[in-house]
Design a protein around this motif. Structure first.
Motif, PDB file in Angstrom:
ATOM      1  N   GLU A 301       0.855  -1.182   0.000  1.00 56.21           N
ATOM      2  CA  GLU A 301       0.000   0.000   0.000  1.00 56.21           C
ATOM      3  C   GLU A 301       0.890   1.231   0.000  1.00 56.21           C
ATOM      4  OE1 GLU A 301      -2.754   0.049   3.211  1.00 56.21           O
ATOM      5  OE2 GLU A 301      -3.777  -1.805   2.615  1.00 56.21           O
ATOM      6  N   ARG A 302       0.723   2.073  -1.034  1.00 53.81           N
ATOM      7  CA  ARG A 302       1.553   3.264  -1.172  1.00 53.81           C
ATOM      8  C   ARG A 302       0.867   4.473  -0.556  1.00 53.81           C
ATOM      9  NH1 ARG A 302       4.877   3.214  -5.707  1.00 53.81           N
ATOM     10  NH2 ARG A 302       5.395   5.341  -5.136  1.00 53.81           N
ATOM     11  N   GLN A 303       1.538   5.137   0.366  1.00 57.47           N
ATOM     12  CA  GLN A 303       1.082   6.380   0.996  1.00 57.47           C
ATOM     13  C   GLN A 303      -0.408   6.346   1.353  1.00 57.47           C
ATOM     14  OE1 GLN A 303       2.452   9.499  -1.715  1.00 57.47           O
ATOM     15  NE2 GLN A 303       4.321   9.664  -0.510  1.00 57.47           N
ATOM     16  N   PRO A 304      -0.817   5.434   2.232  1.00 52.53           N
ATOM     17  CA  PRO A 304      -2.231   5.366   2.629  1.00 52.53           C
ATOM     18  C   PRO A 304      -2.650   6.635   3.361  1.00 52.53           C
ATOM     19  CG  PRO A 304      -0.867   4.036   4.089  1.00 52.53           C
ATOM     20  CD  PRO A 304       0.031   4.496   2.975  1.00 52.53           C
ATOM     21  N   ARG A 305      -3.859   7.079   3.119  1.00 52.66           N
ATOM     22  CA  ARG A 305      -4.368   8.291   3.761  1.00 52.66           C
ATOM     23  C   ARG A 305      -5.501   7.948   4.722  1.00 52.66           C
ATOM     24  NH1 ARG A 305      -2.705  12.873   0.856  1.00 52.66           N
ATOM     25  NH2 ARG A 305      -3.447  13.952   2.720  1.00 52.66           N
ATOM     26  N   ARG A 307      -5.385   8.064   8.241  1.00 52.34           N
ATOM     27  CA  ARG A 307      -5.043   7.631   9.594  1.00 52.34           C
ATOM     28  C   ARG A 307      -4.336   8.787  10.303  1.00 52.34           C
ATOM     29  NH1 ARG A 307      -4.207   2.344  11.571  1.00 52.34           N
ATOM     30  NH2 ARG A 307      -5.290   1.640   9.691  1.00 52.34           N
ATOM     31  N   ILE A 326       1.279   9.663   7.160  1.00 52.98           N
ATOM     32  CA  ILE A 326       1.316   9.161   5.778  1.00 52.98           C
ATOM     33  C   ILE A 326       2.678   8.508   5.518  1.00 52.98           C
ATOM     34  CG2 ILE A 326       0.882   9.715   3.356  1.00 52.98           C
ATOM     35  CD1 ILE A 326      -0.361  12.324   4.253  1.00 52.98           C
ATOM     36  N   GLN A 330       3.363   0.570   3.137  1.00 57.31           N
ATOM     37  CA  GLN A 330       3.114  -0.484   4.100  1.00 57.31           C
ATOM     38  C   GLN A 330       3.018  -1.813   3.365  1.00 57.31           C
ATOM     39  OE1 GLN A 330       0.469   0.835   7.638  1.00 57.31           O
ATOM     40  NE2 GLN A 330      -0.377   1.915   5.880  1.00 57.31           N
TER      41      GLN A 330
END
Length: 441
Positions: A301-305, A307, A326, A330
């Protein structure tokens, strides 16, 4: 243009190297700095404050390399650590930075052939070569055409005969037929846009690259050359395109608009090039690790938003989320022994002779915070190594820092990305071995 360029005084330094401003004997005045900032904002569309630290009489360029011109002076910034390299090493560094830039533009990794990058770092040449390769690859898989009705007078019937036009044609020219059929036509918005890119840059290059552009243009003889590629762009249906064409067209748009990530060109300085090194490095390393991890059963997962560190309990923002987290990437691997890992990239100079290799304590705090907040047992910090040999000495290629947090144990690993290694080959193998080791402790 070249005369203007020669008249400018050039100030040379490395990323993160301070330059004196506005004091007696300083190489740069505040008026000249204002010129550089003005042109920077106009050409890149970014705020100079994000790429320069100005404190008192000291200016520090950060996270970019290249040439930033003003009216009377230009600032030439080299990558961190490059001043200590010899000529072959500088060529290797330039080749790998260009490979990173190319990968960030195309959305994936592409191999550079030997000699693709000139010693002077002609990145526009590299980007156009990338465009040509993508185009050749896309057309080998599929040539974009559309079905169009065709009608003309023929000596023999083709398709269907058209009435009543056929009656009049047989009277006017006996032995001819008005035929109508469905034909495949390459004159589509996608092909018109591609041809516009080829035609725009052909006069700006020479030698083998111009020959390549001429060769590709010949394949588009049946495609109209438009004066307004923007109107063709709006007609393109990306939801119906193969991925190769989507990547190709987006790179072409970046080239036409002068908005490629990390590159801009301007009239005031021929061959002006800026590479936003931190952004390019982050994109490249994340994409490489994602490919390596996915081949080993991980989900990336690239740069999850979405959280956040927490929520406000006092003041005017009660109940609102505070401080979004960010991480760059992950990784998750399910199974009998599930594994998860958070990865953060840092474009910072390492100092092997210092007690902690120049690694910032803030960086460690940050990645441990990510791991604790997202529930990961592993965390990776990835730093570039611009130098020869192994920064750790011996055969070790990463540092493990097991530590405890309020959420449990976190294994922090510091890895080094060898910026002089040919195409990062052995580094990719080492990253794969590291990921394989997670879950086997």
């Amino acid at each position: 243009m070249m005369i203007e360029k020669q008249r400018r005084r050039t100030i040379r330094c490395e990323e993160w190297e301070p330059i004196q401003v506005g004091v007696p004997g300083a190489p740069l005045s505040f008026a000249e700095l204002g010129q550089i900032f003005k042109q920077w904002k106009a050409r890149t569309g970014t705020d100079p404050a994000s790429y320069f630290d100005l404190r008192g009489n000291s200016l520090v360029p950060k996270n970019w390399t290249g040439v930033a011109p003003g009216d009377d002076v230009q600032l030439e910034v080299a990558p961190i650590g490059s001043s200590s390299l010899d000529k072959p090493e500088r060529i290797a560094l330039d080749r790998n930075i260009s490979l990173m830039l190319q990968a960030s533009l195309t959305g994936g990794s592409m191999e550079l052939a030997e000699g693709d990058v000139a010693q002077s770092g002609e990145r526009m040449h590299v980007l156009l070569m990338a465009f040509c390769r993508l185009l050749a690859k896309a057309r080998r898989r599929q040539i974009i055409r559309k079905y169009v009705p065709a009608r003309m007078a023929t000596r023999c019937t083709r398709g269907r005969t058209v009435f009543p036009a056929q009656v009049f044609e047989s009277i006017r020219r006996p032995g001819y037929f008005i035929s109508e059929w469905v034909a495949l036509d390459e004159d589509t918005p996608e092909n018109r846009y591609i041809k516009a890119v080829l035609a725009r840059f052909r006069p700006r290059v020479s030698g083998s690259l111009r020959c390549k552009l001429d060769e590709l243009l010949c394949e588009f003889d049946d495609v109209s050359l438009v004066s307004s590629p923007e109107s063709e762009w709006r007609r393109i249906r990306f939801d119906r395109l193969p991925r190769e064409y989507s990547v190709l067209l987006k790179l072409g748009k970046s080239l036409l608009d002068g908005e490629t990530p990390g590159l801009f060109s301007g009239l005031a300085n021929a061959a002006t090039e800026i590479v936003f090194t931190a952004r390019v490095y982050e994109t490249f390393v994340a994409s490489k690790i994602a490919l390596i991890a996915e081949a080993r059963g991980y989900r990336a997962e690239r740069q999850p938003r979405g959280r956040y560190f927490g929520k406000w309990k006092d003041g005017t923002h009660i109940g609102r989320s505070a401080f979004e987290l960010i991480p760059d990437m992950q990784l998750y691997r399910d199974g009998e022994s599930p594994v998860s890992c958070v990865i953060d990239t840092k474009w910072k100079r390492l100092v092997p002779t210092s007690p902690q290799y120049g690694i910032s304590l803030d960086d460690v705090y940050q990645v441990v915070t990510y791991a604790a907040r997202f529930g990961h047992s592993h965390a990776i910090l990835a730093y570039p190594w611009i130098g020869t040999g192994n920064p750790l000495g011996g055969t070790a290629h990463y540092i493990s820092l097991p530590m405890a947090s309020a959420a449990g144990k976190v294994q922090v690993t510091i890895i080094f990305v060898p910026m002089l290694e040919d195409r990062f080959a052995s580094w990719q193998t080492r990253v794969g071995s590291l990921l394989d080791s997670f879950g086997s402790e």
